[in-house]
Design a protein around this motif. Structure first.
Motif, PDB file in Angstrom:
ATOM      1  N   TYR A 306       0.853  -1.183   0.000  1.00 40.44           N
ATOM      2  CA  TYR A 306       0.000   0.000   0.000  1.00 40.44           C
ATOM      3  C   TYR A 306       0.894   1.240   0.000  1.00 40.44           C
ATOM      4  O   TYR A 306       2.023   1.197   0.507  1.00 40.44           O
ATOM      5  CB  TYR A 306      -0.881   0.048   1.254  1.00 40.44           C
ATOM      6  CG  TYR A 306      -1.974  -0.984   1.297  1.00 40.44           C
ATOM      7  CD1 TYR A 306      -3.293  -0.644   1.003  1.00 40.44           C
ATOM      8  CD2 TYR A 306      -1.704  -2.309   1.633  1.00 40.44           C
ATOM      9  CE1 TYR A 306      -4.315  -1.588   1.045  1.00 40.44           C
ATOM     10  CE2 TYR A 306      -2.710  -3.266   1.674  1.00 40.44           C
ATOM     11  CZ  TYR A 306      -4.010  -2.895   1.389  1.00 40.44           C
ATOM     12  OH  TYR A 306      -5.008  -3.829   1.428  1.00 40.44           O
ATOM     13  N   VAL A 307       0.388   2.306  -0.567  1.00 42.96           N
ATOM     14  CA  VAL A 307       1.029   3.608  -0.411  1.00 42.96           C
ATOM     15  C   VAL A 307      -0.014   4.526   0.221  1.00 42.96           C
ATOM     16  O   VAL A 307      -1.055   4.809  -0.369  1.00 42.96           O
ATOM     17  CB  VAL A 307       1.511   4.175  -1.763  1.00 42.96           C
ATOM     18  CG1 VAL A 307       2.008   5.603  -1.584  1.00 42.96           C
ATOM     19  CG2 VAL A 307       2.628   3.309  -2.335  1.00 42.96           C
ATOM     20  N   GLN A 318       9.195  -8.944  -5.322  1.00 46.58           N
ATOM     21  CA  GLN A 318      10.375  -8.222  -4.873  1.00 46.58           C
ATOM     22  C   GLN A 318      10.175  -7.573  -3.511  1.00 46.58           C
ATOM     23  O   GLN A 318      11.107  -7.006  -2.948  1.00 46.58           O
ATOM     24  CB  GLN A 318      10.746  -7.142  -5.901  1.00 46.58           C
ATOM     25  CG  GLN A 318      11.051  -7.681  -7.282  1.00 46.58           C
ATOM     26  CD  GLN A 318      12.124  -8.755  -7.262  1.00 46.58           C
ATOM     27  OE1 GLN A 318      13.179  -8.573  -6.669  1.00 46.58           O
ATOM     28  NE2 GLN A 318      11.845  -9.896  -7.875  1.00 46.58           N
ATOM     29  N   LEU A 319       8.960  -7.635  -2.970  1.00 46.36           N
ATOM     30  CA  LEU A 319       8.706  -6.993  -1.679  1.00 46.36           C
ATOM     31  C   LEU A 319       9.497  -7.670  -0.564  1.00 46.36           C
ATOM     32  O   LEU A 319       9.957  -7.016   0.370  1.00 46.36           O
ATOM     33  CB  LEU A 319       7.215  -7.019  -1.361  1.00 46.36           C
ATOM     34  CG  LEU A 319       6.320  -6.241  -2.340  1.00 46.36           C
ATOM     35  CD1 LEU A 319       4.861  -6.431  -1.980  1.00 46.36           C
ATOM     36  CD2 LEU A 319       6.680  -4.765  -2.350  1.00 46.36           C
ATOM     37  N   LEU A 320       9.645  -8.983  -0.659  1.00 49.77           N
ATOM     38  CA  LEU A 320      10.472  -9.757   0.274  1.00 49.77           C
ATOM     39  C   LEU A 320      11.261 -10.772  -0.551  1.00 49.77           C
ATOM     40  O   LEU A 320      10.820 -11.172  -1.629  1.00 49.77           O
ATOM     41  CB  LEU A 320       9.607 -10.494   1.301  1.00 49.77           C
ATOM     42  CG  LEU A 320       8.945  -9.671   2.404  1.00 49.77           C
ATOM     43  CD1 LEU A 320       8.090 -10.580   3.286  1.00 49.77           C
ATOM     44  CD2 LEU A 320       9.956  -8.925   3.257  1.00 49.77           C
ATOM     45  N   VAL A 330       1.221  -6.937   5.228  1.00 52.24           N
ATOM     46  CA  VAL A 330       1.061  -5.629   4.596  1.00 52.24           C
ATOM     47  C   VAL A 330       2.335  -4.812   4.752  1.00 52.24           C
ATOM     48  O   VAL A 330       2.956  -4.810   5.817  1.00 52.24           O
ATOM     49  CB  VAL A 330      -0.111  -4.872   5.262  1.00 52.24           C
ATOM     50  CG1 VAL A 330      -0.133  -3.418   4.849  1.00 52.24           C
ATOM     51  CG2 VAL A 330      -1.430  -5.543   4.942  1.00 52.24           C
ATOM     52  N   ILE A 331       2.724  -4.125   3.686  1.00 51.76           N
ATOM     53  CA  ILE A 331       3.727  -3.060   3.752  1.00 51.76           C
ATOM     54  C   ILE A 331       3.033  -1.789   3.283  1.00 51.76           C
ATOM     55  O   ILE A 331       2.465  -1.759   2.190  1.00 51.76           O
ATOM     56  CB  ILE A 331       4.949  -3.351   2.857  1.00 51.76           C
ATOM     57  CG1 ILE A 331       5.710  -4.582   3.344  1.00 51.76           C
ATOM     58  CG2 ILE A 331       5.887  -2.140   2.819  1.00 51.76           C
ATOM     59  CD1 ILE A 331       6.861  -4.998   2.433  1.00 51.76           C
ATOM     60  N   ASP A 332       3.042  -0.767   4.113  1.00 46.59           N
ATOM     61  CA  ASP A 332       2.405   0.503   3.759  1.00 46.59           C
ATOM     62  C   ASP A 332       3.451   1.603   3.850  1.00 46.59           C
ATOM     63  O   ASP A 332       3.945   1.919   4.927  1.00 46.59           O
ATOM     64  CB  ASP A 332       1.243   0.791   4.714  1.00 46.59           C
ATOM     65  CG  ASP A 332       0.386   1.960   4.234  1.00 46.59           C
ATOM     66  OD1 ASP A 332       0.808   2.664   3.295  1.00 46.59           O
ATOM     67  OD2 ASP A 332      -0.691   2.179   4.809  1.00 46.59           O
ATOM     68  N   SER A 333       3.804   2.161   2.700  1.00 41.24           N
ATOM     69  CA  SER A 333       4.861   3.176   2.645  1.00 41.24           C
ATOM     70  C   SER A 333       4.257   4.572   2.613  1.00 41.24           C
ATOM     71  O   SER A 333       3.219   4.818   1.994  1.00 41.24           O
ATOM     72  CB  SER A 333       5.722   2.960   1.398  1.00 41.24           C
ATOM     73  OG  SER A 333       6.586   4.058   1.199  1.00 41.24           O
ATOM     74  N   GLU A 334       4.932   5.491   3.285  1.00 44.78           N
ATOM     75  CA  GLU A 334       4.517   6.890   3.267  1.00 44.78           C
ATOM     76  C   GLU A 334       5.129   7.651   2.096  1.00 44.78           C
ATOM     77  O   GLU A 334       4.603   8.674   1.673  1.00 44.78           O
ATOM     78  CB  GLU A 334       4.913   7.570   4.583  1.00 44.78           C
ATOM     79  CG  GLU A 334       4.131   7.091   5.791  1.00 44.78           C
ATOM     80  CD  GLU A 334       2.647   7.368   5.671  1.00 44.78           C
ATOM     81  OE1 GLU A 334       2.271   8.515   5.348  1.00 44.78           O
ATOM     82  OE2 GLU A 334       1.852   6.434   5.864  1.00 44.78           O
ATOM     83  N   ASP A 335       6.248   7.181   1.588  1.00 41.40           N
ATOM     84  CA  ASP A 335       6.948   7.985   0.575  1.00 41.40           C
ATOM     85  C   ASP A 335       7.595   7.145  -0.517  1.00 41.40           C
ATOM     86  O   ASP A 335       8.566   7.544  -1.119  1.00 41.40           O
ATOM     87  CB  ASP A 335       8.022   8.850   1.246  1.00 41.40           C
ATOM     88  CG  ASP A 335       8.873   8.055   2.226  1.00 41.40           C
ATOM     89  OD1 ASP A 335       9.643   8.675   2.965  1.00 41.40           O
ATOM     90  OD2 ASP A 335       8.760   6.823   2.254  1.00 41.40           O
ATOM     91  N   LEU A 336       7.030   5.970  -0.789  1.00 39.20           N
ATOM     92  CA  LEU A 336       7.587   5.121  -1.840  1.00 39.20           C
ATOM     93  C   LEU A 336       7.220   5.662  -3.213  1.00 39.20           C
ATOM     94  O   LEU A 336       6.054   5.786  -3.542  1.00 39.20           O
ATOM     95  CB  LEU A 336       7.054   3.694  -1.701  1.00 39.20           C
ATOM     96  CG  LEU A 336       7.484   2.704  -2.774  1.00 39.20           C
ATOM     97  CD1 LEU A 336       8.975   2.478  -2.718  1.00 39.20           C
ATOM     98  CD2 LEU A 336       6.735   1.390  -2.617  1.00 39.20           C
ATOM     99  N   PRO A 337       8.212   6.005  -4.033  1.00 36.31           N
ATOM    100  CA  PRO A 337       7.888   6.476  -5.388  1.00 36.31           C
ATOM    101  C   PRO A 337       7.531   5.295  -6.280  1.00 36.31           C
ATOM    102  O   PRO A 337       8.174   4.265  -6.256  1.00 36.31           O
ATOM    103  CB  PRO A 337       9.196   7.131  -5.848  1.00 36.31           C
ATOM    104  CG  PRO A 337      10.258   6.431  -5.081  1.00 36.31           C
ATOM    105  CD  PRO A 337       9.649   6.038  -3.760  1.00 36.31           C
TER     106      PRO A 337
END
Length: 624
Positions: A306-307, A318-320, A330-337
């Motif tokens: 998630y972004v 590629q996430l893990l 879940v991986i939720d990024s605040e600033d992933l381009p």
């Protein structure tokens, strides 16, 4: 009508967006809902800091309606809205993002707190994948005027005055043939839940539901009635964004079961929030049972990206790293381009930092459990020992951590043991960690090679996984202790016992006799210093792959025509049977030598080259 030309070569660019940028046309709904969420975010922020809007009160929401007869789909919000200039600037220029411009005006602290993700200026145009024309009716907060933007997605658009009661934007899609499927309650419901379930604002779906009443018409048929409904579709909350102290254990487990369709509770879970140069939140679960496709090459990733709470993908391996493919969460990024379509991750330092940080957190949690809850860790190892071993081969950066986590069977203790525990049990003066690979557990445990090590008090690890030899040969040592395979020539000298000159001379004579008898069917013949009751065994040269390794390499297709790798024939020159080769005729001695060699193959679980000849030779020897 005020007709205007787009400010770019829009015909070509829109064609690219519609046909090439997005691989899945259903993405359009996520993009439009995200834009609506951004618009609400902007108004909420400005109502706090902008003098003209300070104290502006509204009840944020996103409404979705459709008309299957008219083939229209409408997405409406009560966010910041747009005036004529905004419509020109933001919708009249492809790849000109109002959100991106707005972000540029924010302080660093305000940017950190915002949930804006529409920074590429193309998400809106994904609507043309499913619509033959699009109109936007918008009224900017604080303004009395509303405007209507209209385009067929070709070379021009128009902007005209319009009517709208409150601030915000309404997007009306006139669906094309490919888009007709989206004028459907159930299709929309599933897409909102899939992509936008965790958007912070309520998303309402309006529809007419038909039902039959108890009343009858003149012909006795039940009378049908239609009821207009407006239901909130999304949960408007994301469990992982809440403070850990406010989440109950049952809530974590229910989230896992509902999202990963598992009836069992997870073995354990890990919820973390990373701050600093890269800010992201992770919520990882370890299933009680290994996923059914864990050992398939085309396994499906169990981690969703998630972004800022907007779903991006659950199909990116590629996430893990591959060896952690059993992890769910879940991986939720605040600033992933992301790239402009938000579908493909770019290679960048932020993603790399998230991946590396997530791996370290997981491995650290595994170690903590292994130390504090051995019973739980045993359950974990039962399911996931093999993929962890793959990590020893593929993840050099975390190899030391993984060496503490993997477990092996042993000839000296029940269950599994770690390298650390083995080291603590080592006999004084022991200079290596010994192991045996090459086949099924029962074959390895009954190997005659073990006797000499037991006699010395040396523990031997039983490595019966088909990948063990590949992995362990890459590792080489544990805390400066060499890892030695007892079924390879490199471990021979460690249990060697000195013989008298007379014994040496007798052994040399017998060894020479066997070399002459067996010729080039073996790489070498050596006198054993470790066999007790067994006449002979085969071992591999330290630099040659074992039989198991050769078999695995052929299965993996790494070699087309692998040359035959011959074993070293290790004989017990004290055995009465072995000594007989010096007293028998050449023909009988050769027969005996070949029977002993074939028997050594069988003891390793390897089929002899010529079973018929072996059976014939055994029968002939027994008869004599």
């Amino acid at each position: 009508m005020s007709k205007k030309q787009f400010k770019t070569e829009v015909s070509d660019l829109l064609n690219l967006i519609i046909h090439s940028l997005y691989s899945n046309k259903e993405i359009f709904l996520r993009e439009l809902i995200s834009n609506s969420s951004d618009a609400i975010d902007k108004l909420k922020y400005l109502s706090l800091v902008d003098g003209s809007l300070k104290g502006f009160s509204f009840d944020p929401c996103i409404n979705i309606t459709f008309d299957s007869n008219a083939k229209t789909l409408t997405i409406s919000d009560n966010g910041i809205g747009m005036d004529e200039k905004d419509l020109n600037d933001n919708l009249g220029t492809i790849a000109s993002s109002g959100t991106k411009k707005f972000l540029a005006t924010l302080t660093e602290e305000a940017k950190k707190d915002s949930n804006l993700i529409g920074q590429f200026g193309v998400g809106f145009y994904s609507a043309f994948m499913v619509a033959s024309s699009v109109e936007v009716i918008s009224k900017k907060a604080g303004s009395n005027e509303a405007f209507r933007w209209y385009s067929e997605g070709k070379s021009s658009y128009s902007i005209d005055p319009a009517e709208r009661a409150e601030q915000g934007s309404t997007i009306i899609l006139h669906l094309n043939e490919e888009g007709e499927e989206y004028a459907n309650r159930y299709r929309l419901d599933s897409l909102i839940k899939k992509y936008s379930d965790h958007v912070a604002y309520p998303i309402y779906l309006e529809y007419d539901q038909e039902s039959y009443t108890e009343e009858k018409d003149s012909e006795g048929n039940p009378i049908k009635k239609s009821e207009h409904k407006r239901e909130q579709v999304n949960s408007a909350s994301a469990l992982w964004t809440r403070n850990k102290s406010s989440i109950k254990d049952e809530e974590y487990k229910e989230f896992y079961k509902n999202n990963y369709f598992d009836q069992e509770d997870p073995l354990f879970y890990l919820h973390t929030h990373a701050e600093g140069a890269t800010e992201y939140t992770t919520l990882f679960y370890i299933p009680a049972k290994a996923p059914f496709d864990m050992n398939y090459a085309d396994y499906r990733s169990g981690v969703k990206l998630y972004v800022k709470r907007v779903y991006i993908t659950d199909d990116d391996k590629q996430l893990l790293p591959t060896y952690l493919r059993f992890v769910r969460g879940v991986i939720d990024s605040e600033d992933l381009p992301l790239n402009v379509s938000r579908e493909i991750l770019q290679e960048n330092k932020i993603m790399s930092a998230i991946r590396n940080g997530s791996v370290k957190k997981l491995l650290s949690e595994f170690k903590k459990i292994s130390e504090n809850n051995p019973e739980l860790y045993d359950k974990f190892i039962k399911e996931y020992n093999r993929p962890l071993k793959e990590g020893l081969y593929s993840d050099y950066a975390n190899r030391d951590s993984l060496l503490e986590l993997v477990r092996y069977k042993s000839d000296s203790v029940d269950g599994f043991t770690s390298f650390k525990a083995y080291k603590e049990r080592m006999k004084e003066g022991q200079k290596a960690i010994y192991y045996i690979t090459g086949g099924k557990e029962n074959i390895l445990r009954n190997s005659p090679l073990l006797a000499a090590y037991k006699k010395k008090g040396y523990e031997v690890l039983i490595m019966d996984d088909d990948i063990d030899e590949i992995v362990i040969s890459m590792v080489g040592e544990y805390k400066e202790l060499p890892l030695k395979a007892i079924n390879k020539s490199g471990a021979l000298d460690d249990v060697k016992e000195e013989k008298s000159e007379e014994e040496k001379k007798s052994s040399e004579s017998i060894v020479k006799r066997f070399k002459d008898l067996l010729g080039d069917s073996v790489k070498d013949v050596i006198a054993s210093s470790r066999l007790v009751d067994t006449p002979a065994v085969i071992v591999m040269d330290e630099n040659d792959p074992s039989w198991q390794m050769q078999k695995l390499m052929k299965q993996m297709g790494n070699v087309d025509d692998m040359p035959e790798v011959k074993p070293i024939f290790e004989i017990n020159t004290e055995s009465k049977l072995v000594k007989q080769v010096e007293t028998l005729s050449d023909d009988d001695a050769k027969m005996l030598a070949n029977v002993l060699l074939d028997s050594a193959y069988l003891a390793e679980g390897i089929m002899v080259k010529d079973p018929a000849a072996y059976t014939k030779n055994v029968a002939s020897l027994l008869a004599k």
